[in-house]
Design a protein around this motif. Structure first.
Motif, PDB file in Angstrom:
ATOM      1  N   ARG A 465       1.075  -1.060   0.451  1.00  0.00           N
ATOM      2  CA  ARG A 465       0.543   0.116   0.083  1.00  0.00           C
ATOM      3  C   ARG A 465       1.390   1.113   0.263  1.00  0.00           C
ATOM      4  O   ARG A 465       1.682   1.684   1.060  1.00  0.00           O
ATOM      5  CB  ARG A 465      -0.802  -0.081   1.591  1.00  0.00           C
ATOM      6  N   ASP A 494      -7.183   2.046   5.101  1.00  0.00           N
ATOM      7  CA  ASP A 494      -7.362   1.581   3.320  1.00  0.00           C
ATOM      8  C   ASP A 494      -7.591   3.490   2.474  1.00  0.00           C
ATOM      9  O   ASP A 494      -8.436   3.740   4.137  1.00  0.00           O
ATOM     10  CB  ASP A 494      -7.978   0.511   3.489  1.00  0.00           C
ATOM     11  N   ALA A 498     -13.222   0.146   3.205  1.00  0.00           N
ATOM     12  CA  ALA A 498     -13.276  -1.573   2.631  1.00  0.00           C
ATOM     13  C   ALA A 498     -14.706  -2.471   3.140  1.00  0.00           C
ATOM     14  O   ALA A 498     -14.741  -3.301   3.079  1.00  0.00           O
ATOM     15  CB  ALA A 498     -12.205  -1.975   2.512  1.00  0.00           C
TER      16      ALA A 498
END
Length: 612
Positions: A465, A494, A498
């Motif tokens: 990420r 996130d 999510a």
């Protein structure tokens, strides 16, 4: 003018060189021996030197066991220990890269290599336990000083504890069955078994407990016989007198009460933790839980020839004594309860749950006592779910002989009981010296009883990420959930929500289209929080009670945030640098001269060092 004389070390007598070598560590001495043949022979032949060096690096109790072996090669023993230590530390350091992406816990298949190393000779099993215990202790010392040193990080400590628990609990399971087959699962053994199982770092061996019970029995003799300490023999004289009817059981019980409760001014508490249940600590600290005191009282009475029965039900725990002076018929004997808060006798009526209508006066059950210990310990721990409480939970299935993927020890018990007549099973086992039969039973349990077919590895998908300007917080940062009012540690994020039905979505200003964070709250629960509900804690502190939960992901607390380990950095490659930048800017904002942070850190270090 006198001419200066240069003397080479090779010209020094061997005795002088040996004295010099005594001030060096083992590795330095071995390296010194590789410089030339003379020094090699000198180092190899100095058995007394290596004996003293081994004494410096291993516990005294195991050294005493080794010393009894007249054929010991002290240099080889030192090499065995150092080689084993190096292999263990290396393997522990590699465990994070192997198991970081795994969802379920690490069972025996994950520590197979450690069991192989532990059975190489008679002392390797105990050596491995000692090395892992030292790794945890040394790691805690480094963590208290806010520094990261491999392999002494939170992550390494987590995996070292995992291996240590499997090693000790496997040994304890074999020991439990062997003692059970000999009908010697006395209360003091069960209580100490529980403490050893739960706390594998600071456990006391059964010999220490037996010595303390013997000392208490000796003190009872001193009171009854009014003789000096040297004339007493740990309760044997009083026991003989009691069996011959020369002294009443009531008088012995009065002396026991005086020794346990009155002389040391024993404080009794309902708290059941690792201090108040540890028999050694209870006697030394003069403070104990009623279960530990009941086990101590019963053990001393048994050594003095008095039969007290420790009764344990889920909500019912007491110590009973029956006065047999007036009747040998169990049904007509007067029943008394020994008050575990004071040690005094209290007359009692028949308990409807105890089953005393049977003629056999024996309702003590080790399994029931073990369950009572687990229940009391869990009640004291409350909502805290740390390493110790997790270990205790295994004993619920252990004591009931339940089977399942989450407790392999129940399979060990069943296999040991079914093969009780085999020499490999009934050969006495002692953790300080594993003979060939002891090593064989360990390997048999690991490789034959467990086939590893029931443990399915569940893995997370490896993802990377990358940060963007929308993400305000980084993994490891300590934040405050302003809506619910709790402190938390960020474990992941996130770019948008999510979770399909996240509770956090209700009443959000920016809805789903904002970063969401996986955090662990101060109550050890996992939460999913929207960015708009988080604010950074300006003065963060180390959250000790959360470290068991986040240890697989972070190495240490650096004074501002928890630092991600190598695997966590792979997952969030930009967060560590961002977190460091934020820490620096906060520090400069609070104190432009940079003095405040130094002052606070030094004070914190002094406090932590004093506490440790």
């Amino acid at each position: 003018m006198d001419q200066q004389i240069n003397t080479s070390i090779t010209s020094l007598p061997d005795e002088i060189i040996t004295l010099i070598l005594q001030n060096n560590n083992c590795t330095e001495i071995i390296r010194f021996g590789t410089t030339c043949k003379k020094f090699y022979d000198l180092v190899c032949n100095q058995q007394l030197l290596w004996k003293n060096k081994l004494k410096d690096v291993i516990p005294k109790d195991i050294f005493d066991v080794i010393e009894n072996n007249s054929d010991i090669d002290w240099l080889q023993e030192v090499k065995n220990f150092l080689n084993l230590k190096e292999k263990i530390l290396n393997e522990v350091a590699l465990m994070s890269s192997k198991y970081y992406w795994r969802i379920n816990d690490i069972y025996f298949e994950g520590v197979e290599i450690f069991f192989n190393l532990s059975v190489t000779n008679d002392t390797s099993y105990y050596y491995m336990i000692y090395i892992l215990q030292q790794l945890v202790r040394k790691g805690n010392h480094h963590l208290n000083n806010f520094c990261e040193v491999k392999p002494y990080t939170l992550t390494d400590i987590y995996y070292a504890r995992t291996v240590l628990c499997h090693l000790i609990n496997t040994y304890l399971t074999v020991k439990w069955v062997q003692v059970q087959l000999n009908n010697e699962l006395h209360p003091e053994f069960v209580v100490n078994f529980f403490v050893q199982w739960v706390d594998s770092i600071n456990m006391h061996f059964q010999e220490e407990v037996d010595n303390i019970i013997s000392n208490l029995a000796t003190n009872v003799e001193m009171i009854i016989l009014k003789q000096p300490f040297t004339a007493c023999t740990s309760g044997s004289k009083v026991k003989d007198m009691c069996e011959k009817g020369n002294i009443s059981e009531r008088k012995i019980l009065e002396a026991i009460t005086q020794v346990i409760y009155h002389q040391p001014h024993m404080a009794v508490t309902s708290t059941a933790n690792l201090d108040t249940l540890d028999i050694v600590k209870v006697i030394n600290n003069k403070c104990g839980n009623v279960i530990a005191l009941g086990a101590i009282y019963q053990a001393v009475a048994r050594r003095c020839g008095v039969c007290c029965n420790l009764i344990a039900f889920p909500e019912h725990f007491f110590l009973e004594w029956r006065d047999s002076r007036n009747s040998h018929d169990i049904r007509n004997q007067q029943r008394y309860k020994i008050d575990l808060g004071s040690g005094e006798l209290q007359q009692m009526s028949l308990c409807p749950f105890s089953g005393y209508r049977n003629t056999n006066f024996s309702t003590y059950r080790p399994d029931s006592l073990l369950i009572a210990l687990v229940a009391s310990f869990n009640n004291t721990m409350g909502a805290i779910n740390n390493w110790y409480k997790q270990n205790a939970s295994y004993l619920i299935e252990f004591s009931s002989n339940a089977t399942g993927n989450y407790n392999q020890y129940s399979k060990f018990i069943k296999a040991l009981q079914e093969n009780a007549e085999e020499p490999v099973v009934y050969t006495p086992i002692h953790i300080k010296c594993f003979h060939e039969m002891n090593r064989r039973v360990i390997l048999w349990l690991i490789y034959d009883v467990l086939s590893y077919t029931t443990t399915k590895q569940l893995l997370r998908q490896k993802t990377v990420r990358r940060r963007c300007s929308r993400v305000k917080y980084a993994v490891g940062m300590i934040c405050y959930q302003k809506r619910a009012g709790y402190v938390c540690v960020v474990r992941g994020w996130d770019l948008q929500c999510a979770a399909p039905h996240a509770p956090e979505l209700n009443g959000l200003q920016y809805g789903r289209e904002q970063p969401f964070y996986q955090v662990v709250a101060v109550d050890q629960s996992d939460r999913y929080v929207a960015q708009e509900n988080l604010i950074e804690v300006v003065h963060p502190t180390r959250l000790y009670h959360l470290e068991d939960v986040i240890a697989r992901e972070f190495t240490h607390f650096n004074g501002f945030a928890y630092v991600p380990n190598t695997e966590k950095r792979f997952e969030y490659p930009d967060d560590d640098a961002y977190s460091s930048t934020q820490n620096h800017s906060v520090s400069k904002k609070l104190d432009p001269a940079g003095l405040l942070r130094v002052k606070i850190t030094d004070a914190t270090k002094r406090r932590l060092n004093t506490t440790s």
